[in-house]
Design a protein around this motif. Structure first.
Motif, short mmCIF file in Angstrom:
data_model
loop_
_atom_site.label_atom_id
_atom_site.label_comp_id
_atom_site.label_asym_id
_atom_site.label_seq_id
_atom_site.Cartn_x
_atom_site.Cartn_y
_atom_site.Cartn_z
N ALA A 1 0.85 -1.19 0.00
CA ALA A 1 0.00 0.00 0.00
C ALA A 1 0.89 1.24 0.00
CB ALA A 1 -0.89 -0.02 1.24
N LYS A 2 0.30 2.35 -0.43
CA LYS A 2 1.03 3.62 -0.49
C LYS A 2 1.63 3.95 0.88
CE LYS A 2 -1.36 7.36 -0.90
NZ LYS A 2 -2.39 8.30 -1.39
N GLU A 3 0.85 3.70 1.93
CA GLU A 3 1.30 4.01 3.29
C GLU A 3 2.50 3.14 3.70
OE1 GLU A 3 -1.79 3.29 2.43
OE2 GLU A 3 -2.89 5.16 2.73
N GLU A 4 2.45 1.89 3.26
CA GLU A 4 3.57 0.98 3.58
C GLU A 4 4.85 1.43 2.86
OE1 GLU A 4 1.21 -3.23 4.34
OE2 GLU A 4 1.54 -2.55 2.28
N HIS A 5 4.66 1.92 1.66
CA HIS A 5 5.81 2.44 0.91
C HIS A 5 6.43 3.62 1.66
CE1 HIS A 5 7.41 4.88 -2.69
NE2 HIS A 5 8.30 4.00 -2.34
N ILE A 6 5.59 4.51 2.17
CA ILE A 6 6.08 5.68 2.92
C ILE A 6 6.79 5.23 4.20
CG2 ILE A 6 5.35 7.77 4.19
CD1 ILE A 6 3.00 7.95 2.10
N LEU A 7 6.20 4.23 4.85
CA LEU A 7 6.82 3.70 6.08
C LEU A 7 8.21 3.14 5.80
CD1 LEU A 7 3.97 1.69 7.87
CD2 LEU A 7 5.07 3.78 8.66
N GLU B 1 20.55 4.75 -0.15
CA GLU B 1 20.28 6.03 -0.82
C GLU B 1 19.98 5.81 -2.29
OE1 GLU B 1 23.72 8.29 0.17
OE2 GLU B 1 23.01 8.70 2.21
N LEU B 2 20.76 4.92 -2.92
CA LEU B 2 20.55 4.64 -4.34
C LEU B 2 19.18 4.01 -4.57
CD1 LEU B 2 24.03 3.30 -5.49
CD2 LEU B 2 22.93 5.41 -6.24
N MET B 3 18.83 3.07 -3.68
CA MET B 3 17.55 2.39 -3.83
C MET B 3 16.38 3.36 -3.68
SD MET B 3 15.97 -0.81 -1.73
CE MET B 3 16.90 -2.08 -2.54
N LEU B 4 16.50 4.26 -2.71
CA LEU B 4 15.41 5.20 -2.48
C LEU B 4 15.25 6.18 -3.64
CD1 LEU B 4 15.95 5.95 1.34
CD2 LEU B 4 14.19 4.52 0.29
N LYS B 5 16.35 6.45 -4.33
CA LYS B 5 16.30 7.41 -5.44
C LYS B 5 15.98 6.72 -6.78
CE LYS B 5 19.77 10.54 -3.56
NZ LYS B 5 21.22 10.80 -3.61
N GLU B 6 16.10 5.41 -6.80
CA GLU B 6 15.99 4.67 -8.07
C GLU B 6 14.59 4.80 -8.69
OE1 GLU B 6 17.17 0.59 -7.63
OE2 GLU B 6 16.44 0.11 -9.64
N ALA B 7 14.57 5.37 -9.87
CA ALA B 7 13.29 5.54 -10.57
C ALA B 7 12.84 4.17 -11.10
CB ALA B 7 13.45 6.51 -11.72
N PHE C 1 9.66 1.20 -7.59
CA PHE C 1 8.30 0.98 -7.12
C PHE C 1 7.33 1.43 -8.23
CE2 PHE C 1 10.87 1.28 -3.35
CZ PHE C 1 10.33 0.34 -2.49
N LEU C 2 6.54 0.51 -8.72
CA LEU C 2 5.65 0.81 -9.85
C LEU C 2 4.19 0.84 -9.39
CD1 LEU C 2 7.36 -1.69 -12.28
CD2 LEU C 2 7.56 0.81 -12.40
N ALA C 3 3.46 1.82 -9.89
CA ALA C 3 2.04 1.93 -9.51
C ALA C 3 1.26 0.79 -10.16
CB ALA C 3 1.51 3.27 -9.98
N ILE C 4 0.33 0.23 -9.40
CA ILE C 4 -0.56 -0.80 -9.94
C ILE C 4 -1.82 -0.08 -10.44
CG2 ILE C 4 -1.93 -2.86 -9.42
CD1 ILE C 4 0.15 -3.55 -7.27
N PRO C 5 -2.15 -0.22 -11.73
CA PRO C 5 -3.29 0.51 -12.29
C PRO C 5 -4.58 0.27 -11.51
CG PRO C 5 -2.08 -0.62 -14.02
CD PRO C 5 -1.50 -1.08 -12.72
#
Lengths: 183, 126
Positions: free
Chosen positions: A30-36, A84-90, A93-97
């Motif tokens: 979930a979006k919140e888990e990603h933020i956590l 740091e690299l992982m957090l910046k990596e474009a 994390f991909l949005a699920i439609p």
């Protein structure tokens, strides 16, 4: 957070699956888990280098102790850079439609590494709390630092469980022997 | 470990002894005796002797499944064996994981500490 798919090359080859880069796990979170997760990883490292001792009674091994601390320090610096690299990596994390959830894939090597990071944050937070007895919940009201470290411990424990579950093919190791109990 | 390319690739022409011998006797150099220092480091025999115990101590903050996973990863143990040692840590406060030479014991302690487990190595009293 849930494990969507696991590809474990060790089932065919029998070799260590964390090193070959061919084994991976896909998660939905979930979006919140990603933020956590993002906030948690940013705090790495929390365990002070002097916490780890090579020996309990090895007064004659001071040189070796220094080497150990040096090695741990180097590893943490490298880990910090990787975080740091992982957090910046474009595109990591991909949005699920049609949902607010995200999809992320980690190799087993990355999961093993994330476990080390999460446990550093868990143990470091516990030490910052004064290494308390975990059966008693501390008073959090009006104590932002206590609340932060207690929260870190809980959240890192949650992510550890998910990563271990994925590494062991969807079933947490030793689940039947104690579930998510503490040591 | 760094490879010593200088020594490994250098080839000597043993026929050209003159490079090494001519004129050597003619040069007078003061005799220099090496300083004799008392060896204070660890006896090399200690490093080979499998007399070191790798011990994991109880830390109430680590999850049981996490400890089991780390034992499986570091030592390549089966889940049953890893769980047995995890239980020992939990119930008896510590578990002797392995008996090894000094060098290997250090390696394992370092590996376990990478995962923030409370591990040390101790000289086996036996």
């Amino acid at each position: 957070m849930k494990v969507l798919r696991v590809q474990n090359s060790a089932t065919d080859s029998g070799k260590s699956s964390t090193a070959d880069g061919k084994s991976w796990a896909e998660f939905e979170l979930a979006k919140e888990e990603h933020i956590l997760l993002w906030h948690l990883l940013q705090q790495y490292p929390l365990v002070p280098p002097r916490h780890q001792r090579l020996s309990r009674n090895g007064a004659d091994q001071e040189d070796n102790q220094q080497l150990l601390e040096e090695a741990l320090r180097e590893r943490r610096t490298a880990n910090r850079r990787k975080v740091e690299l992982m957090l910046k990596e474009a595109g990591r994390f991909l949005a699920i439609p049609d949902t607010e959830n995200l999809r992320v894939t980690f190799t087993f090597g990355e999961l093993d590494w994330l476990l080390q990071i999460c446990n550093d944050l868990r143990v470091g937070s516990w030490l910052a709390l004064g290494a308390p007895d975990l059966d008693v919940r501390p008073e959090l009201k009006g104590k932002p630092d206590t609340a932060r470290y207690y929260f870190n411990m809980e959240v890192s424990g949650f992510f550890e469980m998910q990563f271990i579950r994925a590494l062991h093919g969807g079933v947490a190791a030793g689940a039947e022997d104690g579930g998510d109990d503490l040591e | 470990m760094t490879e010593c390319k200088r020594h490994c690739t250098q080839s000597f022409d043993w026929e050209r002894k003159s490079d090494y011998t001519v004129g050597m006797a003619a040069i007078e150099t003061p005799e220099v005796l090496p300083d004799i220092k008392k060896e204070t480091g660890t006896d090399p025999r200690d490093q080979l002797d499998a007399g070191y115990l790798v011990i994991c101590w109880n830390d109430p903050v680590n999850l049981m499944v996490y400890v089991t996973h780390v034992f499986q990863t570091v030592f390549g143990w089966s889940r049953t064996k890893a769980t047995k040692h995890m239980r020992e840590v939990h119930e008896q406060g510590k578990s002797v994981l392995i008996r090894e030479s000094m060098e290997k014991a250090e390696f394992y302690v370092h590996e376990l500490q990478k995962y923030t487990l409370h591990a040390t190595m101790e000289r086996d009293a036996k």
